[in-house]
Design a protein around this motif. Structure first.
Motif, mmCIF file in Angstrom:
data_model
loop_
_atom_site.group_PDB
_atom_site.id
_atom_site.type_symbol
_atom_site.label_atom_id
_atom_site.label_comp_id
_atom_site.label_asym_id
_atom_site.label_seq_id
_atom_site.Cartn_x
_atom_site.Cartn_y
_atom_site.Cartn_z
ATOM 1 N N UNK A 1 0.858 -1.186 0.000
ATOM 2 C CA UNK A 1 0.000 0.000 0.000
ATOM 3 C C UNK A 1 0.886 1.224 0.000
ATOM 4 N N UNK A 2 0.355 2.334 -0.556
ATOM 5 C CA UNK A 2 1.183 3.503 -0.706
ATOM 6 C C UNK A 2 0.326 4.724 -0.942
ATOM 7 N N UNK A 3 1.002 5.881 -0.894
ATOM 8 C CA UNK A 3 0.342 7.107 -1.335
ATOM 9 C C UNK A 3 0.491 7.175 -2.840
ATOM 10 N N UNK A 225 -4.698 -3.754 2.856
ATOM 11 C CA UNK A 225 -5.640 -4.856 2.952
ATOM 12 C C UNK A 225 -5.575 -5.616 1.624
ATOM 13 N N UNK A 226 -5.321 -6.911 1.701
ATOM 14 C CA UNK A 226 -5.181 -7.734 0.504
ATOM 15 C C UNK A 226 -6.559 -8.317 0.169
ATOM 16 N N UNK A 254 -6.652 0.484 4.256
ATOM 17 C CA UNK A 254 -7.242 0.671 2.936
ATOM 18 C C UNK A 254 -6.646 -0.358 1.985
ATOM 19 N N UNK A 255 -7.255 -0.523 0.807
ATOM 20 C CA UNK A 255 -6.891 -1.662 -0.047
ATOM 21 C C UNK A 255 -5.558 -1.510 -0.753
ATOM 22 N N UNK A 256 -5.032 -2.644 -1.168
ATOM 23 C CA UNK A 256 -3.753 -2.705 -1.866
ATOM 24 C C UNK A 256 -3.826 -1.977 -3.208
ATOM 25 N N UNK A 257 -2.744 -1.281 -3.508
ATOM 26 C CA UNK A 257 -2.580 -0.571 -4.771
ATOM 27 C C UNK A 257 -1.514 -1.313 -5.570
#
Length: 337
Positions: A1-3, A225-226, A254-257
């Motif tokens: 996850x990331x910005x 979140x995967x 929050x969900x994976x990007x």
């Protein structure tokens, strides 16, 4: 996850390519089996975010490039391609170390033009990954920031931070210090498969407790979140309960990007470990790097009540009905993976 607006190609003194990065020597040691260290002399320690960035900070420090945590979902993998290395196994095992980063930082912070703006560490790769135990870059960085009166934040998965807890406690008496810990998976088998180089979740929960006992308000990034693997109500409830019990004051999930080479690296893992999910992932990420809005909203509606129930909602009390996704307000919320 990331910005999503975190850039990977900024010139921070170790790009582009090792041949132009001030390479001093390449080192392999028995205690770090399978890992190669490329020691460089960086020209700059502070990395300025682009004006278009929506992140809540303008400056970052990345003492290393690459990360032995080897998280399959790490957004920063693409940065290794600018070094002439691949974003898969090279990212996990070819670690670029800026051995002079503390001295360069102290010089930069001493300039008259420096306005003592907040600086974030842990926005790309973890400053407390295993290699920090060998190179001990962080004590010098912490002292330089503190002596210059510069507020700073750290996000980590590394319990090695406990080594520097006395330094951080002293720093917090002089400048604003924010510390966040990343914990997103409790299941041991899934943890070993997805984050094979990271410390056990229990060790990170113990780090949260140690920081809380030292007087820090600890935020936990329960992300990414995967989808279909860590998004069940039972898993999230257990995760937030453990985080709250460890003494954290807030959490965010929050969900994976999935972007660029990270997408291919993660999906290759998924196809091997959970092939039955491949079709659902193609549908879920059919818009590109982000999940569909439907899944995003569904996850938000699942996460927010659980954060509220465990007293981990930052912006409102535990009995207030959730209305919006938590909004990041502090520098430590940038993600390295």
């Amino acid at each position: 996850m990331r910005w999503q607006s975190q850039t990977l190609d900024a010139d921070d003194g170790a790009l582009p390519g090792l041949s132009r990065a001030g390479l001093v020597r390449t080192v392999r040691t028995p205690e770090f089996d399978g890992i190669t260290f490329h020691e460089v002399l960086c020209k700059s320690a502070l990395n300025k975010m682009p004006e278009s960035s929506t992140l809540p900070f303008r400056w970052t420090i990345n003492p290393m490039r690459g990360c032995s945590h080897a998280c399959r979902y790490c957004f920063a993998r693409g940065s290794h391609e600018y070094l002439g290395l691949d974003a898969g196994r090279d990212f996990d095992s070819e670690i670029v170390v800026k051995t002079n980063v503390a001295a360069v930082l102290r010089r930069e912070l001493g300039r008259r033009s420096w306005q003592r703006e907040a600086v974030a560490l842990g926005t790309n790769t973890d400053p407390y990954q295993r290699a920090e135990g060998r190179y001990r870059l962080m004590p010098g960085i912490i002292r330089a920031l503190t002596d210059s009166g510069t507020p700073f934040s750290i996000l980590t998965k590394g319990p090695l931070l406990r080594r520097d807890l006395p330094l951080l406690t002293e720093a917090a008496r002089r400048v604003e210090v924010s510390v966040a810990v990343s914990i997103a998976i409790l299941d041991p088998d899934l943890h070993h498969s997805l984050e094979p180089g990271t410390p056990e979740p229990r060790a990170r929960l113990d780090l949260v407790r140690a920081l809380a006992d030292a007087g820090f308000s600890v935020h936990v990034m329960a992300a990414p979140i995967i989808p279909y693997l860590t998004d069940s109500r039972a898993h999230l409830d257990a995760l937030f309960a453990a985080i709250a019990d460890a003494g954290a004051t807030s959490a965010m999930a929050f969900p994976m990007h999935l972007r660029g080479p990270t997408r291919d690296w993660f999906l290759a893992w998924l196809d091997t470990e959970h092939p039955a999910l491949m079709r659902r992932y193609r549908q879920l990420y059919n818009r590109g790097a982000d999940v569909t809005p439907t899944y995003r909203d569904w996850l938000r509606d699942r996460v927010n009540p659980l954060l509220t129930a465990h007293g981990l909602r930052r912006e409102q009390g535990p009995t207030t009905p959730p209305t919006t996704t938590p909004t990041p307000t502090n520098p430590q919320l940038a993600l390295f993976g």
